[in-house]
Design an enzyme around this catalytic site. Structure first.
Site, PDB file in Angstrom:
ATOM      1  N   SER A 108       9.804  -0.058   7.002  1.00 21.57           N
ATOM      2  CA  SER A 108      10.098   1.100   6.510  1.00 21.57           C
ATOM      3  C   SER A 108      11.418   1.507   7.344  1.00 21.57           C
ATOM      4  O   SER A 108      11.238   1.723   9.129  1.00 21.57           O
ATOM      5  CB  SER A 108       9.139   1.149   6.701  1.00 21.57           C
ATOM      6  OG  SER A 108      10.159   2.661   6.196  1.00 21.57           O
ATOM      7  N   GLY A 167       1.018  -7.549  -2.923  1.00 19.22           N
ATOM      8  CA  GLY A 167       0.901  -5.820  -4.297  1.00 19.22           C
ATOM      9  C   GLY A 167       2.130  -5.606  -5.142  1.00 19.22           C
ATOM     10  O   GLY A 167       2.784  -5.018  -5.152  1.00 19.22           O
ATOM     11  N   ALA A 168       1.701  -6.863  -6.083  1.00 24.07           N
ATOM     12  CA  ALA A 168       3.198  -7.532  -7.028  1.00 24.07           C
ATOM     13  C   ALA A 168       2.184  -6.447  -8.286  1.00 24.07           C
ATOM     14  O   ALA A 168       3.336  -6.875  -9.068  1.00 24.07           O
ATOM     15  CB  ALA A 168       2.988  -8.345  -7.101  1.00 24.07           C
ATOM     16  N   ASN A 169       1.798  -5.383  -8.186  1.00 17.23           N
ATOM     17  CA  ASN A 169       1.814  -5.157  -9.652  1.00 17.23           C
ATOM     18  C   ASN A 169       2.550  -3.646  -9.779  1.00 17.23           C
ATOM     19  O   ASN A 169       2.713  -3.281 -10.783  1.00 17.23           O
ATOM     20  CB  ASN A 169       0.347  -4.408 -10.136  1.00 17.23           C
ATOM     21  CG  ASN A 169      -0.693  -3.376  -8.869  1.00 17.23           C
ATOM     22  OD1 ASN A 169      -0.849  -3.968  -7.538  1.00 17.23           O
ATOM     23  ND2 ASN A 169      -0.763  -2.132  -9.403  1.00 17.23           N
ATOM     24  N   TYR A 199       1.755   5.878   9.815  1.00 19.25           N
ATOM     25  CA  TYR A 199       2.097   4.887   8.250  1.00 19.25           C
ATOM     26  C   TYR A 199       3.661   4.399  10.301  1.00 19.25           C
ATOM     27  O   TYR A 199       3.362   3.017   9.549  1.00 19.25           O
ATOM     28  CB  TYR A 199       3.173   6.207   7.244  1.00 19.25           C
ATOM     29  CG  TYR A 199       3.522   4.595   6.318  1.00 19.25           C
ATOM     30  CD1 TYR A 199       3.592   3.846   6.335  1.00 19.25           C
ATOM     31  CD2 TYR A 199       5.227   5.822   6.346  1.00 19.25           C
ATOM     32  CE1 TYR A 199       4.405   3.386   5.410  1.00 19.25           C
ATOM     33  CE2 TYR A 199       6.387   4.130   5.732  1.00 19.25           C
ATOM     34  CZ  TYR A 199       5.265   3.842   4.845  1.00 19.25           C
ATOM     35  OH  TYR A 199       6.082   2.893   3.907  1.00 19.25           O
ATOM     36  N   GLY A 255       6.371  -0.900  -8.318  1.00 20.65           N
ATOM     37  CA  GLY A 255       7.251  -0.712  -7.465  1.00 20.65           C
ATOM     38  C   GLY A 255       8.392  -2.195  -6.628  1.00 20.65           C
ATOM     39  O   GLY A 255       7.694  -2.803  -7.197  1.00 20.65           O
ATOM     40  N   ILE A 256       8.355  -2.160  -5.932  1.00 18.60           N
ATOM     41  CA  ILE A 256       9.217  -3.348  -5.066  1.00 18.60           C
ATOM     42  C   ILE A 256       8.446  -4.896  -5.336  1.00 18.60           C
ATOM     43  O   ILE A 256       8.972  -5.602  -5.455  1.00 18.60           O
ATOM     44  CB  ILE A 256       9.406  -2.720  -3.172  1.00 18.60           C
ATOM     45  CG1 ILE A 256      10.133  -1.712  -3.759  1.00 18.60           C
ATOM     46  CG2 ILE A 256       9.740  -3.474  -3.207  1.00 18.60           C
ATOM     47  CD1 ILE A 256      10.288  -1.077  -2.573  1.00 18.60           C
ATOM     48  N   GLY A 257       7.138  -5.159  -5.095  1.00 19.58           N
ATOM     49  CA  GLY A 257       6.646  -6.062  -5.604  1.00 19.58           C
ATOM     50  C   GLY A 257       6.617  -6.555  -6.695  1.00 19.58           C
ATOM     51  O   GLY A 257       6.787  -7.665  -6.808  1.00 19.58           O
TER      52      GLY A 257
HETATM   53  N1  LIG Z   1       9.190   2.753  -2.048  1.00 18.51           N
HETATM   54  C1  LIG Z   1       9.907   3.251  -0.669  1.00 18.51           C
HETATM   55  O1  LIG Z   1      10.743   3.832  -0.917  1.00 18.51           O
HETATM   56  C2  LIG Z   1       9.299   2.138   0.468  1.00 18.51           C
HETATM   57  C3  LIG Z   1      10.573   2.766   1.916  1.00 18.51           C
HETATM   58  C4  LIG Z   1       9.651   2.069   2.866  1.00 18.51           C
HETATM   59  C5  LIG Z   1       8.819   0.896   2.380  1.00 18.51           C
HETATM   60  N2  LIG Z   1       9.065   0.052   1.874  1.00 18.51           N
HETATM   61  C6  LIG Z   1       7.434   0.090   1.495  1.00 18.51           C
HETATM   62  O2  LIG Z   1       7.306  -1.452   0.538  1.00 18.51           O
HETATM   63  C7  LIG Z   1       5.981  -1.493   0.388  1.00 18.51           C
HETATM   64  C8  LIG Z   1       6.432  -1.273  -1.282  1.00 18.51           C
HETATM   65  O3  LIG Z   1       5.601  -0.029  -1.602  1.00 18.51           O
HETATM   66  P1  LIG Z   1       5.951   0.567  -3.196  1.00 18.51           P
HETATM   67  O4  LIG Z   1       6.915   1.323  -2.530  1.00 18.51           O
HETATM   68  O5  LIG Z   1       6.937  -0.659  -4.225  1.00 18.51           O
HETATM   69  O6  LIG Z   1       5.200   1.267  -3.427  1.00 18.51           O
HETATM   70  P2  LIG Z   1       3.569   1.367  -4.658  1.00 18.51           P
HETATM   71  O7  LIG Z   1       4.454   0.803  -5.655  1.00 18.51           O
HETATM   72  O8  LIG Z   1       2.513   1.629  -4.398  1.00 18.51           O
HETATM   73  O9  LIG Z   1       2.846  -0.277  -4.054  1.00 18.51           O
HETATM   74  C9  LIG Z   1       2.524  -1.025  -3.646  1.00 18.51           C
HETATM   75  C10 LIG Z   1       1.622  -2.011  -3.787  1.00 18.51           C
HETATM   76  O10 LIG Z   1       0.383  -2.486  -2.635  1.00 18.51           O
HETATM   77  C11 LIG Z   1      -0.601  -2.470  -3.182  1.00 18.51           C
HETATM   78  N3  LIG Z   1      -2.068  -1.750  -2.457  1.00 18.51           N
HETATM   79  C12 LIG Z   1      -2.348  -1.198  -1.604  1.00 18.51           C
HETATM   80  N4  LIG Z   1      -3.137  -1.171  -0.499  1.00 18.51           N
HETATM   81  C13 LIG Z   1      -3.709  -1.831  -0.632  1.00 18.51           C
HETATM   82  C14 LIG Z   1      -4.803  -3.596  -0.482  1.00 18.51           C
HETATM   83  N5  LIG Z   1      -5.168  -2.522   0.053  1.00 18.51           N
HETATM   84  N6  LIG Z   1      -5.108  -4.861  -0.554  1.00 18.51           N
HETATM   85  C15 LIG Z   1      -3.292  -5.277  -1.841  1.00 18.51           C
HETATM   86  N7  LIG Z   1      -2.591  -4.517  -2.327  1.00 18.51           N
HETATM   87  C16 LIG Z   1      -2.784  -3.189  -1.550  1.00 18.51           C
HETATM   88  C17 LIG Z   1      -0.459  -1.289  -4.374  1.00 18.51           C
HETATM   89  O11 LIG Z   1      -2.407  -1.781  -4.897  1.00 18.51           O
HETATM   90  P3  LIG Z   1      -2.509  -0.703  -6.115  1.00 18.51           P
HETATM   91  O12 LIG Z   1      -1.435  -0.549  -7.317  1.00 18.51           O
HETATM   92  O13 LIG Z   1      -3.551  -0.359  -6.485  1.00 18.51           O
HETATM   93  O14 LIG Z   1      -2.359   0.798  -5.867  1.00 18.51           O
HETATM   94  C18 LIG Z   1       0.992  -1.748  -4.725  1.00 18.51           C
HETATM   95  O15 LIG Z   1       0.436  -2.728  -5.645  1.00 18.51           O
HETATM   96  C19 LIG Z   1       5.166  -0.910   0.973  1.00 18.51           C
HETATM   97  O16 LIG Z   1       5.055  -2.001   1.924  1.00 18.51           O
HETATM   98  C20 LIG Z   1       5.945   0.196   1.523  1.00 18.51           C
HETATM   99  O17 LIG Z   1       5.092   0.857   2.797  1.00 18.51           O
HETATM  100  C21 LIG Z   1       8.456   1.194   0.804  1.00 18.51           C
END
Ligand SMILES: NC(=O)c1ccc[n+]([C@@H]2O[C@H](COP(=O)([O-])OP(=O)(O)OC[C@H]3O[C@@H](n4cnc5c(N)ncnc54)[C@H](OP(=O)(O)O)[C@@H]3O)[C@@H](O)[C@H]2O)c1
Length: 307
Positions: free
Chosen positions: A152, A23-25, A178, A27-29
């Site tokens: 999380s 998921g590196a495209n 979730y 947010g956090i990734g």
């Molecule tokens: N942001 C927060 O406040 C928060 C808080 C607690 C935990 N987290 C955790 O942090 C992690 C990163 O999330 P983020 O906040 O950076 O959100 P994000 O910007 O939505 O990034 C999530 C990434 O996961 C990818 N993804 C989703 N489904 C997938 C699949 N089936 N196969 C491969 N990749 C997939 C998304 O791809 P697409 O771009 O194609 O959708 C995107 O690259 C997650 O595990 C989330 O639960 C985030």
């Protein structure tokens, strides 16, 4: 060194290391992959959409011109895709130093993965379980292999009801599901560390959480017209994704990290701040549930390791 303000300036050189960030495209990734690339690691952006992955790679190469970064297709909601990803990775890489299991979906409506798993557990936990197991031999070839699972604060909202793991009985709740998937990330991390220690391996299994961070994770919750005015206010309450990535980055690279630990922000309510070791909730440290989850995950994915 103070434990209060670990920043990117504390990162060691990563030349010669190979890393995968799921998921590196976005947010956090993305910020995690960028930091690895800045320190000279070979960084693989493992993404479900190649269009989004290539756009992220262009951004990354603009920000880090000498980045040794590449994209590879991985859809964690398909075990076939996970296997294909691992085969392609192994075709051109001998070893893997760091695997960051970051990709995730949050509070989505009920749905099933290609293999019939509830979508959040299937993507956030089972896909990553299979990925880790299939990459385990490559991680073992590293002198200091490390797996980081991104959990999380929402793990506190999860319960492991093994009699209704996929919400077959029709009582699906997006937030609870979730929470369950993020609780599973922690149970998996700690059980893996226990198994690694029992096997005499020096590989580390570590968990983290990003507090509350700006990303695309919650975008779908603002789709209804009545939610749109709330989005800017919501975003103001969140920390930036480069800050949100720090617990992940520290868990992945700090040489002082111990296996089975959990990193997150040091600010009030763990919502923002600099990464420190934290304690996850009691349910996440339940060893019987962790063992059970491992067995069930092996059965469901058909991937066995460390057993
Ligand atoms: N942001 C927060 O406040 C928060 C808080 C607690 C935990 N987290 C955790 O942090 C992690 C990163 O999330 P983020 O906040 O950076 O959100 P994000 O910007 O939505 O990034 C999530 C990434 O996961 C990818 N993804 C989703 N489904 C997938 C699949 N089936 N196969 C491969 N990749 C997939 C998304 O791809 P697409 O771009 O194609 O959708 C995107 O690259 C997650 O595990 C989330 O639960 C985030």
């Amino acid at each position: 060194m103070s434990d209060q303000k670990w920043t990117l300036s504390n990162m060691p050189d990563m030349s010669g290391m190979t890393t995968i960030v799921t998921g590196a495209n976005s947010g956090i990734g993305y910020d995690t992959a960028k930091a690895f690339a800045q320190k000279g690691a070979k960084t693989i952006l493992a993404c479900r959409s190649m269009d989004k992955a290539n756009a992220a790679l262009s951004d990354l190469k603009r920000e880090v011109p000498n980045a040794q970064a590449e994209v590879m297709q991985l859809d964690l909601s398909s075990l076939t895709s996970v296997r294909q990803f691992v085969d392609s990775f192994k075709a051109s890489n001998d070893k893997l130093d760091i695997l960051v299991n970051n990709a995730g979906i949050m509070m989505v409506p009920f749905g099933k993965t290609e293999d019939g798993f509830e979508r959040q557990l299937g993507t956030n936990h089972l896909g990553h379980f299979a990925l880790t197991g299939l990459l385990f031999d490559a991680l073992q070839k590293s002198e200091h292999g490390r797996v980081v699972n991104v959990s999380s604060l929402a793990h506190g909202n999860g319960e492991m009801d093994f009699s209704n793991l996929m919400y077959e009985s029709g009582d699906y709740n997006p937030s609870k599901a979730y929470g369950r998937s993020k609780l599973a990330n922690l149970l998996f991390t700690y059980e893996m560390q226990r198994k690694l220690e029992a096997s005499g391996s020096n590989m580390l299994s570590v968990a983290c959480h990003p507090g509350i961070t700006q990303s695309n994770l919650a975008n779908h919750l603002f789709d209804p017209w009545y939610m749109k005015p709330i989005k800017p206010i919501f975003n103001m309450l969140l920390q930036s994704s480069d800050m949100g990535a720090l617990p992940t980055i520290r868990a992945a690279v700090d040489p002082n990290v111990k296996g089975g630990t959990y990193y997150g922000p040091d600010g009030r309510g763990q919502r923002s701040g600099y990464p420190v070791v934290l304690k996850s909730n009691r349910a996440s440290r339940d060893e019987a549930d962790a063992q059970k989850l491992w067995e069930v995950s092996e059965e469901l994915t058909g991937v066995s390791f460390l057993s």
